[in-house]
Design a protein around this motif. Structure first.
Motif, short mmCIF file in Angstrom:
data_model
loop_
_atom_site.label_atom_id
_atom_site.label_comp_id
_atom_site.label_asym_id
_atom_site.label_seq_id
_atom_site.Cartn_x
_atom_site.Cartn_y
_atom_site.Cartn_z
N LEU A 1 0.79 -1.06 -0.03
CA LEU A 1 0.03 0.16 0.13
C LEU A 1 0.90 1.26 -0.09
N GLU A 2 1.97 1.18 0.63
CA GLU A 2 2.88 2.55 0.64
C GLU A 2 3.58 2.63 -0.45
N ILE A 3 3.98 1.39 -1.28
CA ILE A 3 4.53 1.34 -2.65
C ILE A 3 3.65 2.12 -3.45
N ASP B 1 8.03 12.30 0.64
CA ASP B 1 9.43 12.54 0.20
C ASP B 1 9.82 11.90 -1.33
N ALA B 2 9.24 10.70 -1.27
CA ALA B 2 9.46 10.15 -2.59
C ALA B 2 8.68 10.58 -3.78
N ASP C 1 18.26 -1.75 -8.11
CA ASP C 1 19.00 -2.63 -8.18
C ASP C 1 18.35 -4.12 -7.94
N ILE C 2 18.90 -5.06 -7.96
CA ILE C 2 18.11 -6.52 -8.26
C ILE C 2 17.34 -6.55 -6.78
N SER D 1 9.94 2.72 -7.82
CA SER D 1 8.96 3.38 -6.55
C SER D 1 9.65 2.88 -5.42
N ILE D 2 10.03 1.67 -5.23
CA ILE D 2 10.58 0.91 -4.20
C ILE D 2 12.13 1.75 -3.81
N ALA D 3 12.83 2.08 -4.93
CA ALA D 3 13.97 2.72 -4.85
C ALA D 3 13.75 4.17 -4.33
#
Length: 501
Positions: A203-205, A413-414, A482-483, A471-473
């Protein structure tokens, strides 16, 4: 010369084209005609305007009155032209001055007593009026809505007499000051959801990158609770976004909201028709996907929606807009919504447990209601599993996890990183932008090549996988994914159909 020209605005989607109300008084048998492609509600304004003028103690001209609504090819509907027509008649008969009329635009319905009533879709008209550098005179019911446009002077009146007194400059109307919109609406806390760490992370992602999301699992595991808490971790809208959303709600006659900067959350019932979802009608109106613009569209019990209703979501999920073509008009409404869908894995909901009595045929038919192209357009497929008993019995279970404010700060922030880098959220990246923000080295290419073959990903699914990894990064401010980020993104492509018996 017994001629006057008064400016007003028509309603045509999110635009508000200028309409010149030309009133001419001539000799001959008394008559009152309105021309210029008026609809029934406009034709009926003759009786409202006549009574309003008489009850305001003005003289109604006993002459031949011709009212032309120009341009003639533009359809005119509703009661929004009443005030402009009445002002035009009074000016043409020299009961009020004509000179000041060029500085104003008039919108409002008249009661038989002469009182002003509110109308729908005032905000688009106010924006167009501000662009034309004119002042807008409306009823007090519409004043707050019109005042959302900062660059316009809104004058609010209760009665036709107040408008005429202002034009005479005997009792000028004062500029309306809008009620301040709030930015701190209360939302249910995400920590209220017991367990479901993977779903909360997803949900955050989804909030970070504006990704679409599908939650599937047994009944009572918290799917609807999770979806309802997405709005609490989304950033507030900018002034421009809030104004655009307010315009759509004004057009749909949904009223003025004090929580102007909070993103909309729409949850239509599964019995809704295709027109209710995407918009339409003989006079096209925005549907649920446009009312959810810049916000969340939650479709609970996804397979219970009609197949035809779900299929019409294909284009807006990709393009962020919906084009509606009717004989009367062709309109384009914005629809940059974030889809959150929830469903059970089978008709009874208990697939994989001893409680499930569904046959393989029933399960396949039920899951088959969601077509591959729709699933392909949803970035995150998240299982929401049953809660363990020990989690239910923990005394502080309801207080576990981070608060909305903590998660929302990371999301903000993201998103700030995304806007600075590419000018949009990750979910809206095109292929060329995606290549720049997700460069792949040889090791990453080899990993993703194996993932594409193992999961049988389409080209669209592959690109959406890259966007989720981006988005995760961004949540940890990494320059490039990255992987580990690609692995986590791949874990959110779970196929609920793989759990068939």
């Amino acid at each position: 010369m017994s001629l006057s020209i008064v400016n007003t605005r028509a309603k045509l989607g999110l635009s508000a084209p200028l309409v010149s109300v030309e009133v001419h008084l001539s000799n001959g048998l008394p008559a009152f005609n309105i021309v210029g492609l008026p609809e029934t509600a406009v034709k009926e304004s003759k009786d409202r305007v006549r009574s309003a003028i008489l009850n305001s103690h003005f003289e109604f001209p006993n002459r031949r009155i011709t009212v032309n609504l120009a341009p003639a090819e533009l359809p005119k509907g509703g009661s929004r032209f009443d005030l402009a027509i009445a002002i035009g008649i009074l000016a043409a008969s020299d009961q009020i001055p004509k000179q000041p009329l060029k500085d104003y635009e008039f919108i409002g319905e008249l009661a038989l007593s002469g009182e002003l009533r509110g109308v729908e879709a005032v905000l688009p008209s106010a924006m167009a009026c501000a662009t034309a550098d004119k002042q807008l005179i409306v009823s007090q019911q519409n004043a707050n809505e019109a005042s959302l446009v900062e660059s316009i002077t809104v004058l609010a009146a209760k009665h036709l007499l107040e408008v005429s007194a202002h034009l005479y400059q005997s009792q000028p109307l004062t500029a309306w000051v809008a009620t301040a919109a709030t930015k701190d609406a209360k939302h249910p806390e995400i920590s209220d959801v017991i367990g479901q760490k993977q779903a909360k992370r997803a949900l955050e992602i989804a909030a970070c990158g504006g990704h679409h999301m599908l939650l599937f699992g047994p009944p009572g595991t918290g799917k609807s609770m999770l979806a309802g808490r997405l709005a609490g971790i989304l950033p507030s809208m900018s002034n421009q976004q809030a104004l655009q959303v307010a315009c759509i709600h004004s057009l749909a006659n949904k009223g003025f909201s004090k929580d102007l900067f909070e993103r909309p959350f729409r949850s239509p019932h599964h019995s809704a028709s295709a027109i209710a979802i995407v918009g339409g009608g003989s006079s096209p109106q925005p549907g649920e996907i446009s009312l959810a613009h810049q916000g969340v569209l939650f479709l609970d019990e996804l397979p219970e929606f009609q197949r035809s209703v779900l299929e019409v979501l294909r284009e807006p999920l990709e393009s962020g807009e919906i084009n509606i073509s009717r004989a009367a008009a062709q309109l384009c409404f914005p629809a940059q919504f974030q889809l959150i869908a929830a469903m059970n894995p089978c008709p009874c909901g208990y697939l994989g447990s001893q409680r499930c009595q569904c046959s393989a045929e029933k399960i396949a038919r039920y899951q088959g209601k969601i077509s591959g192209p729709i699933l392909d357009r949803i970035d995150l497929h998240i299982p929401v599993n049953s809660i363990e008993n020990k989690q239910l019995f923990q005394a502080e279970a309801q207080q576990q996890g981070e608060s909305n404010q903590q998660i929302r700060q990371r999301v903000c922030d993201a998103r700030a990183i995304q806007i600075a880098r590419q000018g949009t959220v990750n979910a809206r990246l095109d292929n060329q932008q995606l290549k720049k923000v997700c460069p792949l080295n040889q090791q990453q290419q080899d990993f993703l090549d194996r993932a594409i073959n193992s999961y049988k990903l389409s080209t669209r699914s592959f690109h959406r996988l890259l966007k989720v990894a981006r988005s995760i990064a961004d949540l940890v401010a990494m320059e490039v994914p990255d992987i580990p980020q690609y692995q986590e993104a791949l874990s959110y492509r779970s196929n609920f159909r793989a759990s068939k018996p």
